[in-house]
Design a protein around this motif. Structure first.
Motif, short mmCIF file in Angstrom:
data_model
loop_
_atom_site.label_atom_id
_atom_site.label_comp_id
_atom_site.label_asym_id
_atom_site.label_seq_id
_atom_site.Cartn_x
_atom_site.Cartn_y
_atom_site.Cartn_z
N ILE A 87 -12.89 8.02 7.46
CA ILE A 87 -12.78 8.97 8.59
C ILE A 87 -13.49 10.28 8.25
O ILE A 87 -14.25 10.82 9.07
CB ILE A 87 -11.30 9.23 8.92
N ILE A 88 -13.29 10.79 7.03
CA ILE A 88 -13.90 12.06 6.64
C ILE A 88 -15.42 11.92 6.51
O ILE A 88 -16.17 12.81 6.90
CB ILE A 88 -13.29 12.57 5.31
N VAL A 89 -15.88 10.80 5.98
CA VAL A 89 -17.32 10.60 5.77
C VAL A 89 -18.05 10.28 7.07
O VAL A 89 -19.10 10.87 7.37
CB VAL A 89 -17.57 9.49 4.72
N ASP A 90 -17.49 9.36 7.85
CA ASP A 90 -18.21 8.84 9.01
C ASP A 90 -17.80 9.45 10.35
O ASP A 90 -18.57 9.38 11.32
CB ASP A 90 -18.03 7.31 9.10
N CYS A 91 -16.60 10.01 10.42
CA CYS A 91 -16.10 10.49 11.72
C CYS A 91 -15.48 11.89 11.62
O CYS A 91 -14.49 12.19 12.30
CB CYS A 91 -15.03 9.51 12.26
N PHE A 92 -16.05 12.72 10.78
CA PHE A 92 -15.44 14.03 10.56
C PHE A 92 -15.43 14.87 11.84
O PHE A 92 -14.44 15.54 12.15
CB PHE A 92 -16.17 14.79 9.45
N ASP A 93 -16.51 14.84 12.60
CA ASP A 93 -16.59 15.62 13.83
C ASP A 93 -15.53 15.16 14.83
O ASP A 93 -14.85 15.98 15.45
CB ASP A 93 -17.99 15.50 14.43
N GLU A 94 -15.38 13.85 14.97
CA GLU A 94 -14.37 13.31 15.88
C GLU A 94 -12.96 13.67 15.40
O GLU A 94 -12.07 13.97 16.19
CB GLU A 94 -14.49 11.79 16.00
N PHE A 95 -12.77 13.67 14.07
CA PHE A 95 -11.46 13.99 13.50
C PHE A 95 -11.08 15.44 13.81
O PHE A 95 -9.94 15.72 14.18
CB PHE A 95 -11.47 13.76 11.99
N HIS A 105 -10.32 13.22 18.42
CA HIS A 105 -10.73 12.10 19.27
C HIS A 105 -10.41 10.79 18.55
O HIS A 105 -11.30 10.08 18.06
CB HIS A 105 -12.23 12.20 19.59
N TYR A 106 -9.11 10.49 18.47
CA TYR A 106 -8.65 9.36 17.66
C TYR A 106 -9.08 8.01 18.25
O TYR A 106 -9.34 7.05 17.51
CB TYR A 106 -7.13 9.40 17.52
N THR A 107 -9.19 7.94 19.56
CA THR A 107 -9.60 6.68 20.19
C THR A 107 -11.03 6.32 19.77
O THR A 107 -11.34 5.15 19.46
CB THR A 107 -9.52 6.78 21.72
N LYS A 108 -11.92 7.31 19.73
CA LYS A 108 -13.30 7.07 19.30
C LYS A 108 -13.35 6.61 17.85
O LYS A 108 -14.14 5.74 17.49
CB LYS A 108 -14.14 8.35 19.48
N LYS A 168 -12.29 2.93 17.54
CA LYS A 168 -13.34 2.00 17.96
C LYS A 168 -14.47 1.95 16.94
O LYS A 168 -14.99 0.88 16.62
CB LYS A 168 -13.89 2.43 19.33
N LYS A 169 -14.84 3.11 16.42
CA LYS A 169 -15.98 3.18 15.49
C LYS A 169 -15.68 2.49 14.17
O LYS A 169 -16.52 1.80 13.59
CB LYS A 169 -16.34 4.64 15.25
N LEU A 170 -14.43 2.65 13.68
CA LEU A 170 -14.07 2.08 12.37
C LEU A 170 -13.23 0.82 12.48
O LEU A 170 -12.82 0.26 11.45
CB LEU A 170 -13.30 3.13 11.55
N ASP A 171 -12.96 0.38 13.71
CA ASP A 171 -12.18 -0.84 13.95
C ASP A 171 -10.81 -0.76 13.26
O ASP A 171 -10.44 -1.63 12.45
CB ASP A 171 -12.95 -2.08 13.45
N LEU A 172 -10.05 0.28 13.60
CA LEU A 172 -8.72 0.48 13.01
C LEU A 172 -7.66 0.27 14.08
O LEU A 172 -7.86 0.60 15.26
CB LEU A 172 -8.60 1.91 12.47
N ASN A 173 -6.51 -0.28 13.67
CA ASN A 173 -5.40 -0.41 14.62
C ASN A 173 -4.58 0.88 14.64
O ASN A 173 -4.86 1.82 13.88
CB ASN A 173 -4.51 -1.62 14.29
N ASP A 174 -3.57 0.94 15.48
CA ASP A 174 -2.78 2.16 15.66
C ASP A 174 -2.11 2.61 14.36
O ASP A 174 -2.11 3.80 14.02
CB ASP A 174 -1.71 1.96 16.73
N ASP A 175 -1.54 1.66 13.63
CA ASP A 175 -0.86 2.01 12.37
C ASP A 175 -1.84 2.52 11.32
O ASP A 175 -1.54 3.46 10.58
CB ASP A 175 -0.09 0.79 11.81
#
Length: 485
Positions: free
Chosen positions: A218-226, A230-233, A236-243
């Motif tokens: 999350i920090i490396v690839d989706c820091f801006d979204e974090f 923008h948890y939904t994005k 989808k980007k990292l293919d993670l479930n809710d938990d």
């Protein structure tokens, strides 16, 4: 062509005694003791102890003179020439409306090694040559109070060349920087928040843990979204479930965004010494000053006798004249200081009594909603003094009550109109606003527009921009950043 001309102007200037009183008035209890000690050191005519009865009549006569001179509050005197205080925020709202020049005095108590000293000690444990140690010291010296190195590494390389005569390159500096980033506290010497969080995650006890791995992704690839939640994005980007995303976000939010800690790398402890003590005696409030506000001071009897002896002797001797002048100056200064302290005590009590009368309902049980709108002018009019005098009393002073210790500026606030036509304190509105945010669903937090509508429904006539201002003063982020999984 320049011309000389005479003109008659009527002006009023503050005497040195008035200026001394002004400065003493704004000093909080914690600093008054050191101010008195300073005066005792520089003036041998001033002593600790109760005034003797024999000198009371003389001192009372002098006090009358002083009060005539120092009663400047009732006069239209511009004191801007003497003091640099800024009273632009004269309403004393307690919401950041003060000038940055005002003194928010604190008492740092603790000591110990600074952050930089701790890092230099850790640098000594590495097996580095003298050149590398100098580079390491330069890097540590560039670490700011919150633990970050924001200075560009190229600029640090230039500093090394000019100040240390060390020619180096980016690779060598980055190699030593990575070593420093392994020091404690974790996250130290990062160049930005993303790197700071990543360093802490990589130093986790179980780096192969799936939660740690997801957090790193999350920090490396989706820091801006974090940062924008923008948890939904991210899912989808990292293919993670809710938990998965919930566990990872919880881990990241527990990291320290400011590894350097407090200013100067030291832990500061601030003890509040109240200037006033409020007690409830059989349903009646009584105000008393902290005993440190009433130091026992007197004019030295030996100096007074010395002055009398010199004053009666032959004045023709120049050395004797100088001695008489010196002794008289010290005696006058001692009397002025004693009377300024007494004047300070009277003004403090008078102002605090007016605040108590105005806010008596609040002092009964400490309920914030019972605070009335009150500005400096209200108290100034009540005690017939200047606004600047009230401001000096309220600034950096506090009162101990049965419901807690409060800074005096806490009691000052503007009014907000209600549907019933009454004015309520903006502190009441803030209290309601805080309760609404605390009780909201964090999955669907209330927007400013919704907060305005609810407040209006409750009878508070308040605009959206005012809600946004109060929310910022309460350090409540916007709805999007309050969202939780």
């Amino acid at each position: 062509m320049q011309k000389l001309h005479l003109s008659q102007v009527l002006s009023q200037k503050l005497s040195p005694q008035q200026i001394q009183f002004i400065k003493l008035l704004q000093v909080p209890t914690a600093e008054l003791e050191s101010r008195v000690e300073e005066e005792l050191e520089i003036n041998p005519a001033l002593e600790e102890g109760k005034e003797e009865d024999s000198s009371e009549s003389e001192d009372n006569d002098y006090e009358d003179t002083f009060e005539d001179e120092a009663g400047f509050e009732d006069k239209d005197v511009n004191i801007d020439d003497y003091l640099s205080d800024d009273y632009s925020g004269y309403k004393m709202q307690g919401d950041g409306n003060y000038s940055p020049d005002e003194d928010d005095r604190e008492i740092p108590i603790s000591g110990g090694a600074s952050l930089h000293e701790q890092l230099i000690t850790q640098l000594g444990f590495l097996k580095l040559n003298e050149r590398q140690k100098l580079i390491g010291r330069q890097l540590i010296g560039s670490i700011e109070n919150d633990g970050y190195i924001r200075r560009d590494l190229e600029a640090i390389i230039n500093d090394l060349a000019f100040s240390q005569n060390i020619e180096t390159d980016l690779d060598e500096v980055e190699e030593i920087l990575r070593k420093i980033q392994n020091f404690d506290p974790a996250g130290i010497a990062a160049r930005n928040l993303q790197e700071c969080l990543l360093i802490q995650l990589e130093r986790k006890e179980h780096p192969d843990d799936p939660v740690v791995q997801n957090s790193i992704k999350i920090i490396v690839d989706c820091f801006d979204e974090f940062t924008k939640k923008h948890y939904t994005k991210i899912q989808k980007k990292l293919d993670l479930n809710d938990d998965d995303i919930k566990d990872a976000v919880n881990m990241i939010t527990r990291l320290n965004p400011k590894p350097g800690g407090t200013s100067d790398g030291l832990i500061k402890t601030q003890y509040i010494i109240p200037d006033f003590i409020l007690t409830n005696v059989n349903g009646k409030f009584e105000i008393s000053l902290n005993s440190k506000n009433a130091p026992e001071l007197r004019v030295s009897r030996s100096y007074s006798e010395m002055f009398d002896a010199y004053d009666k002797s032959d004045k023709k001797d120049k050395k004797l004249k100088d001695t008489v002048t010196f002794v008289k100056q010290k005696l006058d200064a001692a009397r002025w200081f004693i009377d300024a302290i007494k004047q300070r005590q009277q003004t403090l009590l008078k102002t605090m009594q007016a605040i108590l009368d105005y806010q008596e309902e609040f002092f009964i049980d400490g309920e914030e909603t019972k605070l009335k709108p009150m500005i400096l002018k209200d108290i100034a009019d009540k005690i017939e003094m200047d606004i600047s005098t009230v401001s000096r009393v309220a600034n950096s002073k506090s009162i101990q009550t049965e419901v807690g210790i409060f800074p005096l500026k806490y009691f000052f606030s503007e009014g907000i109109a209600t549907d019933s036509g009454e004015d309520v304190s903006n502190k009441e509105v803030k209290s309601v606003l805080q309760a609404m945010v605390d009780g909201e669903s964090k999955k669907r937090p209330l927007s400013d527009d919704k907060l305005v509508k609810i407040l209006n429904d409750k009878g508070y006539n308040i605009a959206r921009r005012t809600v946004a201002k109060y929310r910022e003063q309460l350090q409540i982020p916007v709805a999007r950043l309050r969202k939780e999984l």
